[in-house]
Design an enzyme around this catalytic site. Structure first.
Site, PDB file in Angstrom:
ATOM      1  N   SER A 149       0.900  -1.120   0.130  1.00 25.17           N
ATOM      2  CA  SER A 149      -0.107   0.079   0.118  1.00 25.17           C
ATOM      3  C   SER A 149       0.776   1.318  -0.111  1.00 25.17           C
ATOM      4  CB  SER A 149      -0.870   0.010   1.309  1.00 25.17           C
ATOM      5  OG  SER A 149       0.009  -0.071   2.275  1.00 25.17           O
TER       6      SER A 149
ATOM      7  N   THR B   5     -39.732  24.123 -12.469  1.00 28.95           N
ATOM      8  CA  THR B   5     -40.042  22.776 -12.086  1.00 28.95           C
ATOM      9  C   THR B   5     -40.281  22.118 -13.412  1.00 28.95           C
ATOM     10  OG1 THR B   5     -42.413  22.975 -12.203  1.00 28.95           O
ATOM     11  CG2 THR B   5     -41.308  23.522 -10.076  1.00 28.95           C
ATOM     12  N   HIS B   6     -39.664  20.801 -13.308  1.00 25.06           N
ATOM     13  CA  HIS B   6     -39.547  19.942 -14.442  1.00 25.06           C
ATOM     14  C   HIS B   6     -38.750  20.820 -15.495  1.00 25.06           C
ATOM     15  CE1 HIS B   6     -42.827  17.610 -12.888  1.00 25.06           C
ATOM     16  NE2 HIS B   6     -43.055  18.801 -12.608  1.00 25.06           N
TER      17      HIS B   6
ATOM     18  N   SER C  40     -12.435  25.944 -28.070  1.00 28.23           N
ATOM     19  CA  SER C  40     -12.550  24.661 -28.871  1.00 28.23           C
ATOM     20  C   SER C  40     -11.341  24.604 -29.797  1.00 28.23           C
ATOM     21  CB  SER C  40     -13.745  24.576 -29.660  1.00 28.23           C
ATOM     22  OG  SER C  40     -13.717  23.684 -30.862  1.00 28.23           O
TER      23      SER C  40
ATOM     24  N   LYS D 215     -16.267  29.176 -29.874  1.00 23.26           N
ATOM     25  CA  LYS D 215     -16.766  28.587 -28.630  1.00 23.26           C
ATOM     26  C   LYS D 215     -16.130  29.108 -27.429  1.00 23.26           C
ATOM     27  CE  LYS D 215     -18.836  25.163 -28.156  1.00 23.26           C
ATOM     28  NZ  LYS D 215     -18.663  23.841 -28.569  1.00 23.26           N
TER      29      LYS D 215
ATOM     30  N   ASN E 190     -16.414  27.205 -23.747  1.00 22.54           N
ATOM     31  CA  ASN E 190     -17.246  26.066 -23.065  1.00 22.54           C
ATOM     32  C   ASN E 190     -17.039  26.393 -21.331  1.00 22.54           C
ATOM     33  OD1 ASN E 190     -17.786  25.232 -25.526  1.00 22.54           O
ATOM     34  ND2 ASN E 190     -15.536  24.044 -25.484  1.00 22.54           N
TER      35      ASN E 190
ATOM     36  N   GLU F 251     -18.914  21.746 -15.778  1.00 23.75           N
ATOM     37  CA  GLU F 251     -19.381  20.449 -16.561  1.00 23.75           C
ATOM     38  C   GLU F 251     -18.680  19.532 -15.425  1.00 23.75           C
ATOM     39  OE1 GLU F 251     -19.221  20.189 -20.980  1.00 23.75           O
ATOM     40  OE2 GLU F 251     -18.092  22.274 -20.490  1.00 23.75           O
TER      41      GLU F 251
ATOM     42  N   TYR G  87      -9.575  -7.014  11.991  1.00 28.05           N
ATOM     43  CA  TYR G  87      -8.892  -6.573  10.796  1.00 28.05           C
ATOM     44  C   TYR G  87      -8.672  -7.482   9.524  1.00 28.05           C
ATOM     45  CZ  TYR G  87      -5.432  -4.673   7.582  1.00 28.05           C
ATOM     46  OH  TYR G  87      -4.817  -4.216   6.456  1.00 28.05           O
TER      47      TYR G  87
ATOM     48  N   GLN H  92      -7.513  -2.507   3.792  1.00 25.38           N
ATOM     49  CA  GLN H  92      -6.571  -1.685   3.105  1.00 25.38           C
ATOM     50  C   GLN H  92      -7.023  -0.796   2.008  1.00 25.38           C
ATOM     51  OE1 GLN H  92      -2.181  -2.888   2.895  1.00 25.38           O
ATOM     52  NE2 GLN H  92      -2.777  -3.078   0.906  1.00 25.38           N
TER      53      GLN H  92
ATOM     54  N   LYS I 227      -8.106   3.073   1.857  1.00 29.12           N
ATOM     55  CA  LYS I 227      -7.427   4.545   1.688  1.00 29.12           C
ATOM     56  C   LYS I 227      -7.553   5.205   0.342  1.00 29.12           C
ATOM     57  CE  LYS I 227      -4.182   2.708   4.853  1.00 29.12           C
ATOM     58  NZ  LYS I 227      -5.417   1.620   4.845  1.00 29.12           N
TER      59      LYS I 227
HETATM   60  N1  ARG Z   1      -1.128  -1.593   5.099  1.00 29.86           N
HETATM   61  C1  ARG Z   1      -2.087  -2.019   5.964  1.00 29.86           C
HETATM   62  C2  ARG Z   1      -3.509  -1.354   5.622  1.00 29.86           C
HETATM   63  O1  ARG Z   1      -3.427  -0.233   5.236  1.00 29.86           O
HETATM   64  C3  ARG Z   1      -1.593  -1.594   7.456  1.00 29.86           C
HETATM   65  C4  ARG Z   1      -2.240  -2.938   8.502  1.00 29.86           C
HETATM   66  C5  ARG Z   1      -1.698  -4.008   8.210  1.00 29.86           C
HETATM   67  N2  ARG Z   1      -1.814  -5.063   9.409  1.00 29.86           N
HETATM   68  C6  ARG Z   1      -1.810  -6.252   9.133  1.00 29.86           C
HETATM   69  N3  ARG Z   1      -2.154  -7.015   9.973  1.00 29.86           N
HETATM   70  N4  ARG Z   1      -1.315  -6.740   8.080  1.00 29.86           N
HETATM   71  O2  ARG Z   1      -4.598  -1.893   6.097  1.00 29.86           O
END
Ligand code: ARG
Length: 452
Positions: A18, A150-151, A272, A278, A280, A285, A312, A317, A320
């Site tokens: 990650s 409306t509409h 354009s 043009k 735009n 948009e 967990y 992961q 993120k």
């Molecule tokens: N890179 C992992 C995540 O973002 C960190 C946690 C990892 N924990 C584990 N038990 N492998 O979730």
């Protein structure tokens, strides 16, 4: 030593790592480690010298992350392992003490809470910026008339200020949502360990105070399993993005030659490559188009978390990239919306002309009959008859003769022509929250008070 007898497959490494995105948690991970090292020393779990060595190394890592000189290595799986590896390079064996009484599971949950809290605050700041731009634009166009729709059919005339302020109140609700997201991050996961707690006498309250949490998560199992606050951010961002998309969509419509109500400034438009004439409204948009992307992140993470056994799982992961992209998209769109609104120009004549279409005053004729004692439902029918007669004979409502209107209802007289005079339509909407200037001024006062 390692319990494994063969190295990781490079494709697995690619799937598993990650570091390519969670480097963004670096500064939060450093703050977390500082608080953790201080707590370990305060509890006598590590020595004061160990703490000082760790804090010095953490300062260096923070500096390296800031100036871009942090030496990432190909084997760094994630930011937590990269930082610990670097601390050990800088401080020696003592670096290995930093991970005492913690796990990457409570660590990553805490980093994510810190990141989410910071960006829930940033979202509120950016929303306020856009609200200020809308309020200022509403003030400059206080008594400009436009059709309300409306509409997408002309319905009733309103003031442009009233229409713009509608967005201010949507955004005010977004502010409340992001404040609730902050609340959802208020309990510290760190100290939960891998899932069951840790074998040391830690002081979680101390860490919570150091990192600005209101308290600690009550249950170590919940603490490492919880990503509700990420979902909350994504849900709030999806709704806010939807508001921006409606603003964008209206500006696109208003910028067309067919409407010609508004023109965005050159700084927020593109030309354009083939049609020199043009201009735009690309920014508008893109506001329109970005909303479903944020909503998609919410749906995707909801899908990841749903039915996931405690505690967990590596699935988590995935939180993120969804969060980071939503944060970037929302913050960019809010800044763009504010900039675009600040520079937009409206065409007073065009809007007034579109608002002077008489049929939208049909409700006012109905209300005249109500004041004369007819139940509203019946009035609706009478006025529909008048509208049909006018449309069928290619005339406006005012062009119907007194005899004709009295054929529809005996209750109608000369005042019929009075209520159809343009000036009355807006100012008669004087109910609370309505479009009369008095009520719009009240709204402006409240919006200004909200923005402080
Ligand atoms: N890179 C992992 C995540 O973002 C960190 C946690 C990892 N924990 C584990 N038990 N492998 O979730």
């Amino acid at each position: 030593m390692s319990r494994f007898s063969e190295p990781q497959h490079p494709v697995f490494q690619q799937l598993n790592a990650s570091i390519g995105f969670d480097w963004r948690l670096g500064p939060y991970d450093v703050d977390l480690s500082r608080a953790h090292a201080k707590m370990l020393a305060a509890q006598g779990i590590i020595g004061q010298d160990d703490r000082d060595a760790l804090l010095r190394a953490l300062d260096s890592v923070e500096q390296e992350l800031q100036d871009g000189s942090f030496p990432f290595e190909p084997d760094d799986e994630d930011i937590h392992m990269a930082i610990e590896r670097r601390i050990t390079q800088l401080a020696g064996r003592v670096g290995g003490k930093l991970h005492t009484a913690r796990s990457r599971n409570d660590q990553v949950a805490t980093d994510m809470a810190l990141f989410t809290r910071a960006h829930a605050q940033a979202a509120q700041e950016a929303i306020r910026g856009l609200m200020r731009a809308l309020v200022a634009t509403a003030e400059r166009h206080l008594d400009w008339r436009m059709p309300g729709y409306t509409h997408l059919q002309r319905a009733q005339p309103v003031y442009l200020s009233h229409h713009l302020l509608a967005y201010v109140w949507m955004l005010a609700r977004d502010l409340e949502k992001f404040a609730a997201v902050e609340q959802a991050t208020a309990r510290l996961p760190l100290g939960a360990g891998a899932l069951a707690g840790v074998n040391f006498d830690t002081d979680r309250q101390l860490v919570a105070r150091e990192l600005g949490f209101a308290g600690v998560a009550e249950n170590s199992i919940d603490a490492v399993s919880n990503r509700d606050f990420v979902l909350d951010y994504l849900a709030a961002a999806a709704t806010c993005g939807t508001h921006l998309s409606r603003l964008g969509a209206e500006i696109v419509l208003w910028s067309s030659s067919e409407f010609a109500f508004a023109e965005v400034s050159d700084a927020w438009a593109s030309g354009s490559s083939i049609m020199p004439q043009k201009k735009n409204p690309d920014a508008a948009e893109l506001l329109r188009a970005k909303a479903p992307r944020i909503a998609g992140h919410f749906v995707a993470l909801q899908g990841t978390m749903h039915a996931l056994p405690l505690t967990y799982n590596k699935d988590m992961q995935e939180d993120k990239e969804h969060l980071f992209d939503a944060v970037d998209t929302l913050e960019l769109c809010l800044a763009a919306a504010a900039g675009m609104i600040e520079g937009i120009a409206f065409d007073r004549e065009r809007m007034a002309e579109a608002a002077s279409d008489e049929f939208p005053a049909a409700t006012d004729v109905a209300d005249l009959l109500v004041r004369r004692g007819m139940p509203f439902r019946e009035c609706h029918g009478v006025v529909a008859g008048l509208v049909k007669q006018a449309v069928d004979s290619g005339r406006t409502l005012t062009e119907l003769t007194l005899t004709e209107i009295r054929e529809q209802s005996e209750l109608l007289d000369g005042e019929y022509y009075e209520v159809l005079r343009g000036e009355r339509w807006l100012e008669s909407k004087d109910s609370e929250g309505g479009t009369s200037l008095r009520r719009v001024r009240e709204q402006l006062d409240r919006a200004r008070a909200l923005l402080g």
